[in-house]
Design an enzyme around this catalytic site. Sequence first.
Site, PDB file in Angstrom:
ATOM      1  N   LYS A 189       0.852  -1.185   0.000  1.00  0.00           N
ATOM      2  CA  LYS A 189       0.000   0.000   0.000  1.00  0.00           C
ATOM      3  C   LYS A 189       0.889   1.236   0.000  1.00  0.00           C
ATOM      4  O   LYS A 189       1.918   1.265   0.676  1.00  0.00           O
ATOM      5  CB  LYS A 189      -0.916   0.018   1.234  1.00  0.00           C
ATOM      6  CG  LYS A 189      -1.997  -1.034   1.222  1.00  0.00           C
ATOM      7  CD  LYS A 189      -2.904  -0.889   2.432  1.00  0.00           C
ATOM      8  CE  LYS A 189      -4.010  -1.938   2.413  1.00  0.00           C
ATOM      9  NZ  LYS A 189      -4.900  -1.808   3.599  1.00  0.00           N
ATOM     10  N   HIS A 241       1.143   5.329   0.669  1.00  0.00           N
ATOM     11  CA  HIS A 241       0.507   6.465   1.327  1.00  0.00           C
ATOM     12  C   HIS A 241       1.395   7.716   1.313  1.00  0.00           C
ATOM     13  O   HIS A 241       1.103   8.667   2.022  1.00  0.00           O
ATOM     14  CB  HIS A 241       0.179   6.128   2.783  1.00  0.00           C
ATOM     15  CG  HIS A 241      -0.790   5.014   2.930  1.00  0.00           C
ATOM     16  ND1 HIS A 241      -2.056   5.070   2.434  1.00  0.00           N
ATOM     17  CD2 HIS A 241      -0.663   3.794   3.515  1.00  0.00           C
ATOM     18  CE1 HIS A 241      -2.691   3.944   2.719  1.00  0.00           C
ATOM     19  NE2 HIS A 241      -1.864   3.148   3.365  1.00  0.00           N
ATOM     20  N   ASN A 283       6.563  11.747  -5.538  1.00  0.00           N
ATOM     21  CA  ASN A 283       7.992  11.643  -5.821  1.00  0.00           C
ATOM     22  C   ASN A 283       8.650  10.565  -4.981  1.00  0.00           C
ATOM     23  O   ASN A 283       9.508   9.808  -5.459  1.00  0.00           O
ATOM     24  CB  ASN A 283       8.667  12.992  -5.574  1.00  0.00           C
ATOM     25  CG  ASN A 283       8.326  14.007  -6.644  1.00  0.00           C
ATOM     26  OD1 ASN A 283       7.939  13.630  -7.755  1.00  0.00           O
ATOM     27  ND2 ASN A 283       8.452  15.280  -6.328  1.00  0.00           N
TER      28      ASN A 283
END
Length: 358
Positions: free
Chosen positions: A61, A63, A67
Site C-alpha cells: 500500500k 501512502h 515523488n
Amino acid sequence: MGKDVIVALDFDSKEKTLAFLDRFTEEKPFVKIGMELFYAEGPSIVREIRGRGHKIFLDLKLHDIPNTVKKAMAALSALDVDIVNLHAAGTAAMMTAALEGLTRPDGTRPLLIAVTQLTSTDQDLSQAKAPPSAEHLLGTDRYGRDMLSRVIVGSRTSIFSTLLLVAAVTVLGTAVGLCGGFFGGWADTVLMRVSDIFLAFPGLVFALAVAGALGGGLHNAILALAAVSWPKYARLARSQTLARREAPWMQAARLSGSGTAGLLLRHMLPNILGPILVTAVLDIGTMMMELAALSFLGLGARPPIAEWGSMMSDARSLMTTSPWITFSPGIAIFVSVMIFNLLGDAVRDYADPKNRGR
C-alpha cells in the site's frame, strides 16, 4: 504442493520467514510478501527469498507523496520481483508515479502489475484537510480520505442501521401490545407495567446509560435505542387492539372457528397495522438523529467505520480550520432526516381517509 501455489508470509521477522521456507526443498512456490514484513526487513528479505529459488509476489500500500513513491518503486523494480500488487492512494498522480517507478531502464516491468485505488477507509496524508475542489468535491479529512466517498459509504451504516432499529422496535412493540390487548388479564398487566418502567426514564438519557453499560459500539447503540423505543409501539398496538377486540367482525371470526393464531394474525393484526406503520415511518428521522448522537458521544460506531455521527465527532476539533469535514456528514444527516419526515407526512396523509379524495 505445486509451483503455481502462492504462499503468503505474515511472519514478523526474517528469521521466522526463512525458517518456514526451509520446508520447501524441491518445489519452489510463489512467495507473497506483505507490506509489514517488507517494510520491516527491507530489500534484504527479497534477496534472501530470491536466492532460495522462489518467485516473489509483493503486496504493498502506498501512502506517501508521488515523488517518494516513484523512488521507492524504482528501487523495488531493481530487486527482480515477479509480481507486484499496488494499492495506490486515490489520486492519478500517485498511481502514475508508482507505474513510472516500476519501469526498469530497459522499459520492462515486473511480470504483473495490479494497481487498485484505495477505499474510503484508506489514507493519503499528502492530501490531508484539502478543501473542496474538482478532484475532491467535499474536500478531504485529516487523513486525506475523500469526504464524498466517506459520506456515501457512511449512508449505508447510518440509514440501514436506522431502518433495522425501527423495524426491530416496531415488531417487538407491536407483538407485546397485540398480545397484551388481546388476552388481557394478568398478561396485559405484567406487559404494561414493564413498559411503564421503560417509559419512566428520559429516552435518550436511558439509551446513553444502556449503551455505556454494554460497552459502546454500533450494535450496542442499536440495542440501547431499541430498549427505550419499543414501549411506545406496545402502547399504540394495545390501544388499537382493545378498541377492536369486541368488534362484530371479531365475534364473527370466533364463531367461524378461527383459532387464537388466526384471530391475531389474520384478523386483528391487519386492522391495527396502519397507525403503527405511519408511526414507524415518522420515527425514522428521529431514530437516525438519536443513533448519530450516540456515535457522536463515542457510544456508537467507532473509527474507521464510516458513520455520520462518528465522522462529525472525529472532526469537531477542526470546525474552525476545516469546517467542510464536519459540515459534510452534518448536511447528510439533515437532508436524510428531512426526506424521511416528508415521507412520513405523505404516508400519514395517505392513511387518513379524510385526505384520500384531495
